[in-house]
Design a protein around this motif. Sequence first.
Motif, PDB file in Angstrom:
ATOM      1  N   UNK A  71       0.826  -1.205   0.000  1.00 27.37           N
ATOM      2  CA  UNK A  71       0.000   0.000   0.000  1.00 27.37           C
ATOM      3  C   UNK A  71       0.864   1.260   0.000  1.00 27.37           C
ATOM      4  N   UNK A  72       1.918   1.253   0.754  1.00 21.30           N
ATOM      5  CA  UNK A  72       2.819   2.407   0.813  1.00 21.30           C
ATOM      6  C   UNK A  72       3.507   2.639  -0.532  1.00 21.30           C
ATOM      7  N   UNK A  73       3.988   1.570  -1.159  1.00 18.39           N
ATOM      8  CA  UNK A  73       4.656   1.707  -2.457  1.00 18.39           C
ATOM      9  C   UNK A  73       3.673   2.209  -3.506  1.00 18.39           C
ATOM     10  N   UNK A  74       2.459   1.693  -3.516  1.00 16.89           N
ATOM     11  CA  UNK A  74       1.460   2.152  -4.481  1.00 16.89           C
ATOM     12  C   UNK A  74       1.105   3.616  -4.254  1.00 16.89           C
ATOM     13  N   UNK A  75       0.991   4.028  -2.999  1.00 13.34           N
ATOM     14  CA  UNK A  75       0.627   5.408  -2.702  1.00 13.34           C
ATOM     15  C   UNK A  75       1.716   6.386  -3.111  1.00 13.34           C
TER      16      UNK A  75
END
Length: 126
Positions: free
Chosen positions: A50-54
Motif C-alpha cells: 500500500x505504501x509503495x502504491x501510494x
Amino acid sequence: MSRRRNERGAAAVEFALIIPVLVLLVLGIMEFSRLYNQQISLSNAARAASRVMAISNDSGAAVTAAIQAAPSLNPGLGAGNIAFSPGTCTSGAVMSVTVSYQSTLMTGAFGATLNLTGEAATPCGG
C-alpha cells in the motif's frame, strides 16, 4: 500397607485420562502461534504494498515489496495473492491493498487449511 497396594495403578490411569487433553492444548497453542505469525506477516506485506502504491503508483514494485515483506511464508506470496483497490492511485484517493494466503495447518487436528488475509490502506500522493 494394603491401602497403598489398592491404589498402585491410579496415577497411571489418571495420567492416561489427562494426556489427550494436554496434547490437544499444546497442539492448539502451536497452531495459534504459527497462524498469528503468518497474520502479522500478511499485514506487513499489505502495508508495504500500500505504501509503495501510494508513493510510486507502480503495481509491480508494490507486489515485489509485499513479497519481500513476508519472507517467512512458505510457500511464498505471488502476484495472485495481492489485490489493489482502486487499480491506480490518484491524488486524494485511498489505496487499499488486500493480501490473501491459504495456510496449511501443521497438525491437521483443526482442519487442513485456513484462509488468512491482511489489509492496509494509505492515502495516495505520499
